[in-house]
Design an enzyme around this catalytic site. Structure first.
Site, PDB file in Angstrom:
ATOM      1  N   VAL A   1     -71.829 -14.394 -45.981  1.00 47.27           N
ATOM      2  CA  VAL A   1     -71.013 -13.206 -45.769  1.00 47.27           C
ATOM      3  C   VAL A   1     -69.545 -13.623 -45.756  1.00 47.27           C
ATOM      4  O   VAL A   1     -69.154 -14.504 -44.982  1.00 47.27           O
ATOM      5  CB  VAL A   1     -71.366 -12.500 -44.437  1.00 47.27           C
TER       6      VAL A   1
ATOM      7  N   LEU B   1     -71.491 -17.676 -42.389  1.00 47.54           N
ATOM      8  CA  LEU B   1     -70.453 -16.669 -42.233  1.00 47.54           C
ATOM      9  C   LEU B   1     -69.077 -17.282 -42.465  1.00 47.54           C
ATOM     10  O   LEU B   1     -68.786 -18.384 -41.978  1.00 47.54           O
ATOM     11  CB  LEU B   1     -70.490 -16.067 -40.826  1.00 47.54           C
ATOM     12  N   ASP B   2     -68.225 -16.576 -43.198  1.00 46.40           N
ATOM     13  CA  ASP B   2     -66.825 -16.952 -43.278  1.00 46.40           C
ATOM     14  C   ASP B   2     -66.195 -16.635 -41.917  1.00 46.40           C
ATOM     15  O   ASP B   2     -66.738 -15.850 -41.144  1.00 46.40           O
ATOM     16  CB  ASP B   2     -66.155 -16.145 -44.394  1.00 46.40           C
ATOM     17  N   LYS B   3     -65.046 -17.251 -41.623  1.00 45.61           N
ATOM     18  CA  LYS B   3     -64.411 -17.012 -40.319  1.00 45.61           C
ATOM     19  C   LYS B   3     -63.459 -15.827 -40.356  1.00 45.61           C
ATOM     20  O   LYS B   3     -63.781 -14.748 -39.873  1.00 45.61           O
ATOM     21  CB  LYS B   3     -63.664 -18.263 -39.835  1.00 45.61           C
TER      22      LYS B   3
ATOM     23  N   ASP C   1     -65.161 -12.386 -47.166  1.00 37.93           N
ATOM     24  CA  ASP C   1     -64.289 -11.244 -47.436  1.00 37.93           C
ATOM     25  C   ASP C   1     -63.098 -11.562 -48.338  1.00 37.93           C
ATOM     26  O   ASP C   1     -62.481 -10.657 -48.887  1.00 37.93           O
ATOM     27  CB  ASP C   1     -63.740 -10.674 -46.114  1.00 37.93           C
TER      28      ASP C   1
END
Length: 501
Positions: A371, A201-203, A373
C-alpha cells in the site's frame, strides 16, 4: 516530472543560460534557487538548502543538503540555493527510470480462475458420457431408449453452475469491499488478495497522514515561533502556524525577520530577538533568545500515525499476516513510526527501485500486498502481488495500482482481505456442491433412472446452490465487521471467525 527549464552555468565567467533539462550533459553545472525544482540528478558543489523529497523518498520533512550531498531531479528546493554538478542526463534520471519501470511493467497477464480450468474438462466429460450412454443403451435396448437416456444426461448436467460461480462470487466480493472503502479494479485482484500472507506499507501518506504536526509546544513558545514563521513557506513553518491557529493562540507581531538557509530563522518579537534552530533529536526545533536569556524552549514535530493504523496492524497480525513498513525516510524516524503502529519490521532509507526489489524477494515466499501513495511507490505497486493506492496519493500511483483506498483510514485493507477470503470460500463451496450434484444426477441419468422432464426440473438446482453461496459473501464480511467492532469496544481477545461461505 522534470522542470521545463533549468539554469546552466557556462564558461569560466559562469554565465547563466536557461536551457531544457534534455540539453544537459554529465558534468554540467546548474544553479537552483528557492522554490525551483532540481533539473537533474547530481552532486551539490556549493550552497545549502532544504529539499522536499516526499514524493520521491517519502520523507515528510525537507532534507538538508550541502556541498557533497546528492540530489535528484524533480525535487523542489524549499529554501536556500544550490550549485549542482549533473551526474545523470534527463533520460537516466531517477524520475525517468521510475516512469520506465511503470511502462515496462505493462498489464498483468489474464489469470485463469478455477471454474475456467474445470469447465473444459467438465464439458468434455459430459459429451463422452453422453456418447458412451448412447452406444451402450442402443446395443442393450435400442434407439428409443438410448435417445431417451442421452437427452436426460445432456439436460440434467449443469455447466451453467460453473459458468455462474466465478462471476457472481467475484461481483459479490468486489461489492462487499467497495461498500467498506476499498475499490478494486477487477476480479483478478480480488482473487490474489485472498491469498496474501504479507502486507507492506509505505510510511508518509499511507501509514501516516503525510503532513508535519506539532506534537509538543508550550503556548508561549508557540506564540513566538508562529510569529516568526508566519510568512515562511517551509513545511515546519506551516505546521507551527497551523498549530497556533488550532489552539487559538493570538499571533504576535514580528519584525526584522531573517530566514537563513541551513540555520533557521531569526526575528524580533516583543522587543527581543529570537531564533529558531534545528534541535538535537528527530523532529525537534529550539526557540531561544539571542541575548542568552532563558528560557530555551523545544518544540517537537512529527508525522503522526493514522488513528486506526495500530488496530488495523494488530488485526492483520491476528490473521497470520506479517506487516512491514517500507520507507525512504531516515531509520530513526521510520522505526519510531513502526513502534507506534506495532509492525513486525521496518526497512528504511530505501530508494524506489529498492522497494520493488524487496517486494520481489518477499514475493518468492508468498503473495505480498503493498500500500503506497507517492510517485516513488509506482514500481513497488506494480511489483507486489496486489498494489493498493491511497485515494489522495499521486495520480501515477492510483493509475498503476490494483485498487484504491477511498478514505483516509487503513481499515478497508481488512475489509478487502475478508471479502476476498469470503468470496474464495463461496467459490470453492459452489464448485464442490456443483460437482457432487452433477456426479449424482448424471450417474442416475446414465443408469436410466431419470426421464428428460425430471432432468429439466433438477437442472436449475445447481444454479440455485451457487446463488445461495453468493448471498453468504456479504453476510460473512458483515459478521467480520461486527466482530471487529465488538473487539474494539470490549478490548477482548481475537475476534470470532468470519463464518463459512
Amino acid at each position: 516530472t522534470l522542470p521545463r527549464e533549468v539554469r546552466r552555468e557556462e564558461g569560466a565567467e559562469r554565465v547563466i543560460r536557461v536551457v531544457s533539462p534534455e540539453e544537459l550533459c554529465v558534468g554540467d553545472r546548474i544553479v537552483v534557487a528557492s522554490g525551483e525544482e532540481i533539473g537533474a540528478d547530481g552532486r551539490v558543489l556549493s550552497g545549502e538548502g532544504s529539499v522536499q523529497m516526499a514524493l520521491l523518498t517519502g520523507e515528510a520533512a525537507p532534507v538538508r543538503v550541502r556541498a557533497g550531498d546528492r540530489v535528484v531531479a524533480g525535487a523542489p528546493l524549499v529554501e536556500g540555493s544550490l550549485r549542482v554538478e549533473v551526474e545523470s542526463v534527463a533520460a537516466e534520471s531517477l524520475v525517468r527510470r521510475m516512469g520506465s519501470m511503470l511502462l515496462e511493467a505493462g498489464d498483468r497477464p489474464v489469470e485463469l480462475t478455477l471454474p475456467d480450468r474445470i469447465a473444459p474438462w467438465f464439458t468434455a466429460a459430459t459429451l463422452l458420457i453422453a456418447a458412451g450412454s448412447l452406444i451402450g443403451w442402443q446395443q442393450a435396448a435400442g434407439w428409443p431408449v438410448a435417445v431417451h437416456v442421452v437427452v436426460s444426461v445432456l439436460v440434467v448436467a449443469c455447466p451453467c453452475a460453473l459458468a455462474l460461480a466465478g462471476p457472481l462470487t467475484t461481483a459479490a466480493g468486489l461489492g462487499a469491499a467497495a461498500r467498506r472503502g476499498l475499490l478494486l479494479k477487477d476480479g483478478a485482484a480480488l482473487r490474489r488478495l485472498s491469498s496474501i500472507r504479507t502486507v507492506a506499507l509505505d510510511k508518509t501518506g499511507t501509514l501516516t497522514g503525510g503532513d508535519l504536526q506539532v506534537e509538543a509546544a508550550t503556548m508561549d513558545a508557540l506564540r513566538v515561533a508562529a510569529a516568526l514563521e508566519r510568512e515562511s513557506i517551509h513545511p515546519v513553518a506551516r505546521a507551527i502556524v497551523a498549530e497556533a491557529a488550532a489552539r487559538g493562540v493570538p499571533l504576535a507581531e514580528a519584525a526584522d525577520v531573517r530566514e537563513i538557509a541551513g540555520e533557521g530563522i531569526t526575528g524580533v518579537v516583543d522587543g527581543r530577538r529570537w531564533s529558531i534552530r534545528r534541535g538535537e533529536g528527530a523532529g525537534e526545533i529550539t526557540l531561544s533568545r539571542e541575548d542568552g536569556g532563558l528560557p530555551v524552549s523545544t518544540l517537537r514535530l512529527k508525522d503522526r500515525v493514522r488513528p486506526d493504523a495500530a488496530a488495523t496492524v494488530a488485526r492483520l497480525k491476528e490473521m497470520g499476516i506479517g506487516v512491514w513498513m517500507l520507507s525512504g525516510d531516515h531509520r530513526d524516524v521510520a522505526e519510531e513510526i513502526g513502534r507506534q503502529a506495532g509492525l513486525d519490521g521496518v526497512v528504511a532509507e530505501l530508494r524506489p527501485e529498492q522497494k520493488a526489489a524487496w517486494l520481489r524477494e518477499m514475493g518468492l515466499r508468498g503473495p505480498v500486498l503493498f500500500v503506497g501513495d507517492g510517485i516513488n511507490d509506482g514500481p513497488a505497486l506494480r511489483e507486489a502481488s496486489v498494489g493498493l493506492a491511497m485515494a489522495r496519493g499521486a495520480a501515477s500511483s492510483v493509475m498503476v495500482a490494483d485498487g484504491v483506498l477511498a478514505g483516509e483510514a487503513l481499515g478497508p485493507i481488512l475489509a478487502g482481505l475478508q471479502a476476498a477470503q469470503a468470496s474464495e470460500r463461496a467459490l470453492r463451496g459452489s464448485l464442490s456442491r456443483s460437482v457432487i450434484y452433477n456426479l449424482a444426477v448424471v450417474a442416475a441419468a446414465v443408469a436410466g433412472w431419470m426421464n428428460p422432464l425430471i432432468a429439466a426440473l433438477l437442472m436449475p438446482a445447481s444454479s440455485a446452490m451457487v446463488l445461495y453461496s453468493v448471498g453468504r459473501v456479504e453476510r460473512a464480511v458483515a459478521r467480520a465487521d461486527r466482530a471487529r467492532v465488538d473487539r474494539t469496544l470490549t478490548g477482548t481477545g481475537a475476534a470470532t471467525g468470519t463464518g463459512e461461505a
